[in-house]
Each structure stands twice: as C-alpha cells, then as structure tokens.
Design a protein around this motif. Sequence first.
Motif, PDB file in Angstrom:
ATOM      1  N   ALA A  40       0.824  -1.212   0.000  1.00 16.71           N
ATOM      2  CA  ALA A  40       0.000   0.000   0.000  1.00 16.71           C
ATOM      3  C   ALA A  40       0.856   1.261   0.000  1.00 16.71           C
ATOM      4  O   ALA A  40       0.701   2.145   0.845  1.00 16.71           O
ATOM      5  N   ASN A 138      -4.202  -2.286  -1.784  1.00 18.03           N
ATOM      6  CA  ASN A 138      -5.473  -2.518  -1.105  1.00 18.03           C
ATOM      7  C   ASN A 138      -6.617  -2.082  -2.006  1.00 18.03           C
ATOM      8  O   ASN A 138      -6.655  -0.939  -2.468  1.00 18.03           O
ATOM      9  N   ASP A 141      -8.537   1.074  -0.715  1.00 24.31           N
ATOM     10  CA  ASP A 141      -7.663   2.065  -0.081  1.00 24.31           C
ATOM     11  C   ASP A 141      -8.217   3.479  -0.263  1.00 24.31           C
ATOM     12  O   ASP A 141      -8.432   3.933  -1.388  1.00 24.31           O
ATOM     13  N   HIS A 270      -6.473   0.832   3.683  1.00 22.30           N
ATOM     14  CA  HIS A 270      -5.028   1.045   3.698  1.00 22.30           C
ATOM     15  C   HIS A 270      -4.309   0.141   4.703  1.00 22.30           C
ATOM     16  O   HIS A 270      -4.642   0.121   5.885  1.00 22.30           O
ATOM     17  N   GLN A 272      -4.446  -2.924   5.261  1.00 19.98           N
ATOM     18  CA  GLN A 272      -5.144  -4.078   5.811  1.00 19.98           C
ATOM     19  C   GLN A 272      -4.760  -5.320   5.005  1.00 19.98           C
ATOM     20  O   GLN A 272      -5.002  -5.393   3.813  1.00 19.98           O
ATOM     21  N   ILE A 273      -4.174  -6.278   5.691  1.00 17.62           N
ATOM     22  CA  ILE A 273      -3.761  -7.513   5.046  1.00 17.62           C
ATOM     23  C   ILE A 273      -3.923  -8.645   6.051  1.00 17.62           C
ATOM     24  O   ILE A 273      -3.538  -8.509   7.223  1.00 17.62           O
TER      25      ILE A 273
END
Length: 287
Positions: A40, A138, A141, A270, A272-273
Amino acid sequence: MKELSKGYNIVGLSQGSLIGRGIVEFCEGAPPVRNLISVAAPQAGVASIPLNAGGTTVRTIANSIMKAGAYSDYAQKRFAPTGYIKLPKLYILFWQNIKGYLKSCKFLPKLNNERPNDRNPAYKKRFSSLKNLVLIMNENDTTIRPKESSWFGYYEDGSTKKVLQPREVPSSCNSLSYTPKVYIDFTSGLYCSQKNRFISSCFNNSTPVSLLLVRQLRHDGHMLDSVSTNGNVTNSQFNLQTKLYMEDWIGLKKLDKAGRVKFIKVEGNHLQISGAELLHYIIPYLQ
C-alpha cells in the motif's frame, strides 16, 4: 554491515516503501537488496494529503499546508507527505500542478527519475537489479489516491478521473500475466472464455454492438476495463499506461518483462492484510 553483505530483503509499509526504494536506488556500493515488498505504497505519488496522517489536529494542519503550497520550501522541509504529493490538476490560486511538482517537489521526482533533463541511469540500473518486486495494493484504499499508485499507476496529467495503468498490455497475451480468463459483452450477452486469446479474436467484429464493455475478470490480482463505442476492440484501447513504464525511467518495465514484478490486489482499506495473505504474498520472498 557484514551480515547484509550477501544481500537482504526489504518490506515497506506505505511511505516506508518509498524509503526502501530509496535505499535500493540511491545507495551506491551498498549491500544488494534481493526482494522489495511494497505494501500500500504511494509509488507514483498521491493527489491529496493522506487521510490518516495523524490525528484530527495533524490532518487540519497538513491540509492547511497543502492549500498554502505543498511545493514550498517550508512544506517540503517539514512535512514528509509533501515529498510525494503529485497534483495532476492546476490549482489556480497557488499555481500548483505537474510543472510545480517536477520543479519543487524534493523527493519523488528524483526517486522516479521523472525530470527529463536529470534522469540518472544508476537509479534505473540498481532498481532493475532486484530479484523480485512485489507490489501489493489494497482494493478499498482511501488513503492512497489513486489506489493504483501502489502499482505505479497514476492519474493522467490534468485529470483526477482517468487513471493510467502501471504496465503495458502486450499485443500477445502470452508474454505477461494479463492472461484473459473471461470476457463479457454486457450489451449483447456474448461470452468468451478462451485462454491466451486477445479479445478481438473472441468476438465477431461484424456483430452489431452499440456499446461494448469489456472486462477482464480478476486474474493474478488485476482487473482491466475497456469501452468501445463501435464494437471493434483493438489493442490500442488497452494501452493507457504511464510514461514511467513506457519509457522505463526506473527499470520497472525491464523488471516486468523479465517476470520479476508481482502485481497483487488484496481486499480492505489502507495496509489491511490478513494473516493468510501475509503468508502467501510476503513470507515466501523473505526466505
């Protein structure tokens, strides 16, 4: 450092990925970076101050600085996000646009080798020496604008609507990972699921279609849309990519042609995984 003499890997989160890339491009004689994993990141810049740049007070101050002149010496020296703000449109009050960005932005134009008369071949050589470049975007995002900047995509100059793609779509779908899976003509209901065939060979060009919307369904984390008003789909409609890639200012195209760039899309906002995505997309490049 002796421990890094045989090479090492970098994982960069958001603007940290730009710092990681700076290490790759700017550090002459440094230990080699094998894999650069970018999560990101505003690789091609952002069109506005990141929304999560601190608390409410910090955001208010940051946006005030933006309005006062993101490319002023004062802002460039004191606010990190101004080093990668790339305003595609002309802000008449403060005369800020791409020309202002190229002239006065201190960091990103240098990192991306964007200044026509000041391109450094050493940056391109070092960047293209990476074993793998992993670019994770993302899908939702709201911090990186446009989100495609995480893949080196960006707005067309003078617009905040049309996003130029980060890579070239080949005339043959065999050379890169834009392998067609399914194409749908949403107007007439035509359907094609032939692998490794370009869309023009999947439809009969004599088919009367007033508006053809062609979508490459998700494949290797990528979606690609194109619109034709006459029903004739050609390669040129897909070739809306950035000059950074087409002219290969930093070696991104060279890396991509060699199969060393991984364009990955994950769900979420943003940075986030999930744990599963971490194990699948990042950990293998650290071993």
